[in-house]
Design a protein around this motif. Sequence first.
Motif, PDB file in Angstrom:
ATOM      1  N   ALA A   1      63.315  12.762  67.707  1.00  0.00           N
ATOM      2  CA  ALA A   1      63.740  11.939  66.575  1.00  0.00           C
ATOM      3  C   ALA A   1      65.104  11.587  66.302  1.00  0.00           C
ATOM      4  CB  ALA A   1      63.135  12.615  65.221  1.00  0.00           C
ATOM      5  N   PHE A   2      65.832  12.693  66.562  1.00  0.00           N
ATOM      6  CA  PHE A   2      67.263  12.285  66.301  1.00  0.00           C
ATOM      7  C   PHE A   2      67.681  11.216  67.394  1.00  0.00           C
ATOM      8  CE2 PHE A   2      71.733  13.210  66.885  1.00  0.00           C
ATOM      9  CZ  PHE A   2      72.225  13.037  65.242  1.00  0.00           C
ATOM     10  N   ARG A   3      67.484  11.438  68.441  1.00  0.00           N
ATOM     11  CA  ARG A   3      67.723  10.312  69.531  1.00  0.00           C
ATOM     12  C   ARG A   3      67.525   8.863  69.191  1.00  0.00           C
ATOM     13  NH1 ARG A   3      66.951  14.583  73.492  1.00  0.00           N
ATOM     14  NH2 ARG A   3      65.018  13.984  73.722  1.00  0.00           N
ATOM     15  N   ALA A   4      66.206   8.758  68.567  1.00  0.00           N
ATOM     16  CA  ALA A   4      65.620   7.519  68.392  1.00  0.00           C
ATOM     17  C   ALA A   4      66.150   6.930  67.006  1.00  0.00           C
ATOM     18  CB  ALA A   4      64.203   7.793  68.217  1.00  0.00           C
ATOM     19  N   LEU A   5      67.083   7.648  66.182  1.00  0.00           N
ATOM     20  CA  LEU A   5      67.839   6.929  65.327  1.00  0.00           C
ATOM     21  C   LEU A   5      68.976   6.069  65.523  1.00  0.00           C
ATOM     22  CD1 LEU A   5      68.461  10.244  63.240  1.00  0.00           C
ATOM     23  CD2 LEU A   5      66.829   8.319  62.532  1.00  0.00           C
ATOM     24  N   PRO A   6      69.151   4.870  64.870  1.00  0.00           N
ATOM     25  CA  PRO A   6      70.420   4.211  65.130  1.00  0.00           C
ATOM     26  C   PRO A   6      71.775   4.855  65.345  1.00  0.00           C
ATOM     27  CG  PRO A   6      68.927   3.339  63.272  1.00  0.00           C
ATOM     28  CD  PRO A   6      68.811   4.697  63.549  1.00  0.00           C
ATOM     29  N   GLU A   7      72.427   4.657  66.250  1.00  0.00           N
ATOM     30  CA  GLU A   7      73.688   5.078  66.571  1.00  0.00           C
ATOM     31  C   GLU A   7      74.629   5.366  65.479  1.00  0.00           C
ATOM     32  OE1 GLU A   7      76.834   7.179  68.341  1.00  0.00           O
ATOM     33  OE2 GLU A   7      74.847   6.739  69.341  1.00  0.00           O
ATOM     34  N   ARG A   8      74.705   4.407  64.474  1.00  0.00           N
ATOM     35  CA  ARG A   8      75.452   4.511  63.626  1.00  0.00           C
ATOM     36  C   ARG A   8      74.934   5.822  62.445  1.00  0.00           C
ATOM     37  NH1 ARG A   8      76.276   2.146  58.053  1.00  0.00           N
ATOM     38  NH2 ARG A   8      78.661   1.941  57.724  1.00  0.00           N
ATOM     39  N   ASP A   9      73.624   6.020  62.348  1.00  0.00           N
ATOM     40  CA  ASP A   9      73.072   7.060  61.519  1.00  0.00           C
ATOM     41  C   ASP A   9      73.413   8.396  62.302  1.00  0.00           C
ATOM     42  OD1 ASP A   9      72.070   5.219  59.964  1.00  0.00           O
ATOM     43  OD2 ASP A   9      70.060   5.679  60.439  1.00  0.00           O
ATOM     44  N   ARG A  10      73.253   8.490  63.455  1.00  0.00           N
ATOM     45  CA  ARG A  10      73.617   9.586  64.119  1.00  0.00           C
ATOM     46  C   ARG A  10      75.208   9.914  63.976  1.00  0.00           C
ATOM     47  NH1 ARG A  10      70.544   7.678  69.491  1.00  0.00           N
ATOM     48  NH2 ARG A  10      72.668   7.048  69.777  1.00  0.00           N
ATOM     49  N   ALA A  11      75.868   8.773  64.116  1.00  0.00           N
ATOM     50  CA  ALA A  11      77.373   9.460  64.060  1.00  0.00           C
ATOM     51  C   ALA A  11      77.762   9.765  62.541  1.00  0.00           C
ATOM     52  CB  ALA A  11      78.249   8.112  64.432  1.00  0.00           C
ATOM     53  N   ILE A  12      77.278   9.055  61.560  1.00  0.00           N
ATOM     54  CA  ILE A  12      77.629   9.558  60.235  1.00  0.00           C
ATOM     55  C   ILE A  12      77.095  10.739  60.195  1.00  0.00           C
ATOM     56  CG2 ILE A  12      77.102   8.973  57.882  1.00  0.00           C
ATOM     57  CD1 ILE A  12      77.037   6.003  58.467  1.00  0.00           C
ATOM     58  N   PHE A  13      75.706  11.159  60.382  1.00  0.00           N
ATOM     59  CA  PHE A  13      75.100  12.388  60.154  1.00  0.00           C
ATOM     60  C   PHE A  13      75.807  13.634  60.842  1.00  0.00           C
ATOM     61  CE2 PHE A  13      72.317  15.755  61.142  1.00  0.00           C
ATOM     62  CZ  PHE A  13      71.730  16.052  59.866  1.00  0.00           C
ATOM     63  N   GLY A  14      76.196  13.310  62.232  1.00  0.00           N
ATOM     64  CA  GLY A  14      77.160  14.149  62.765  1.00  0.00           C
ATOM     65  C   GLY A  14      78.681  14.343  62.297  1.00  0.00           C
ATOM     66  N   SER A  15      79.047  13.446  61.761  1.00  0.00           N
ATOM     67  CA  SER A  15      80.333  13.808  61.028  1.00  0.00           C
ATOM     68  C   SER A  15      80.244  14.704  59.603  1.00  0.00           C
ATOM     69  CB  SER A  15      80.832  12.363  60.538  1.00  0.00           C
ATOM     70  OG  SER A  15      81.343  11.536  61.588  1.00  0.00           O
ATOM     71  N   VAL A  16      79.017  14.611  59.172  1.00  0.00           N
ATOM     72  CA  VAL A  16      78.991  15.298  58.300  1.00  0.00           C
ATOM     73  C   VAL A  16      78.423  16.908  58.327  1.00  0.00           C
ATOM     74  CG1 VAL A  16      77.461  15.613  55.927  1.00  0.00           C
ATOM     75  CG2 VAL A  16      78.467  13.453  56.316  1.00  0.00           C
TER      76      VAL A  16
ATOM     77  N   HIS B   1      83.736   5.946  58.869  1.00  0.00           N
ATOM     78  CA  HIS B   1      82.860   5.055  59.481  1.00  0.00           C
ATOM     79  C   HIS B   1      82.701   3.530  58.568  1.00  0.00           C
ATOM     80  CE1 HIS B   1      81.002   7.852  62.177  1.00  0.00           C
ATOM     81  NE2 HIS B   1      81.097   8.670  61.005  1.00  0.00           N
ATOM     82  N   GLY B   2      83.875   3.593  57.986  1.00  0.00           N
ATOM     83  CA  GLY B   2      84.124   2.099  57.187  1.00  0.00           C
ATOM     84  C   GLY B   2      82.921   1.671  56.309  1.00  0.00           C
ATOM     85  N   CYS B   3      82.487   2.778  55.546  1.00  0.00           N
ATOM     86  CA  CYS B   3      81.156   2.492  54.604  1.00  0.00           C
ATOM     87  C   CYS B   3      81.574   2.866  53.441  1.00  0.00           C
ATOM     88  CB  CYS B   3      79.900   2.726  55.225  1.00  0.00           C
ATOM     89  SG  CYS B   3      79.774   4.483  55.758  1.00  0.00           S
ATOM     90  N   THR B   4      80.500   2.916  52.601  1.00  0.00           N
ATOM     91  CA  THR B   4      80.840   3.795  51.273  1.00  0.00           C
ATOM     92  C   THR B   4      80.268   5.098  51.195  1.00  0.00           C
ATOM     93  OG1 THR B   4      78.524   2.850  50.364  1.00  0.00           O
ATOM     94  CG2 THR B   4      80.513   1.380  49.979  1.00  0.00           C
ATOM     95  N   VAL B   5      80.657   5.863  50.147  1.00  0.00           N
ATOM     96  CA  VAL B   5      80.113   7.071  50.086  1.00  0.00           C
ATOM     97  C   VAL B   5      78.540   7.063  49.818  1.00  0.00           C
ATOM     98  CG1 VAL B   5      79.982   9.148  48.453  1.00  0.00           C
ATOM     99  CG2 VAL B   5      82.147   8.115  49.180  1.00  0.00           C
ATOM    100  N   GLU B   6      77.925   6.094  49.023  1.00  0.00           N
ATOM    101  CA  GLU B   6      76.482   5.880  48.691  1.00  0.00           C
ATOM    102  C   GLU B   6      75.970   5.470  50.107  1.00  0.00           C
ATOM    103  OE1 GLU B   6      74.630   2.312  46.860  1.00  0.00           O
ATOM    104  OE2 GLU B   6      74.722   3.724  45.322  1.00  0.00           O
ATOM    105  N   GLU B   7      76.503   4.808  51.186  1.00  0.00           N
ATOM    106  CA  GLU B   7      75.931   4.750  52.307  1.00  0.00           C
ATOM    107  C   GLU B   7      75.475   5.843  53.131  1.00  0.00           C
ATOM    108  OE1 GLU B   7      76.729   0.185  53.851  1.00  0.00           O
ATOM    109  OE2 GLU B   7      78.593   1.367  53.354  1.00  0.00           O
TER     110      GLU B   7
END
Length: 69
Positions: free
Chosen positions: A13-28, A42-48
């Motif tokens: 399931a993790f590999r099936a996620l969009p790359e950006r989602d995996r990157a943000i999640f990994g950062s946190v 990642h050039g986004c908002t805290v809400e994102e």
Amino acid sequence: MTRWLRLRRMRRAFRALPERDRAIFGSVRFEDLDYIEAAQRHGCTVEEVEQTVARVLIALGRAEQGEQP
């Protein structure tokens, strides 16, 4: 259900996620950045970042339970 099977489903399931989602999640979760730092990286908002982490956790939880996306 064995632990191995749950982990396998979660990895898939993790590999099936969009790359950006995996990157943000990994950062946190793996790099211990707070949401502000992750948003800046990642050039986004805290809400994102909050929404992404929640979306990934939901997807992983569903995968663990054997639910399809």
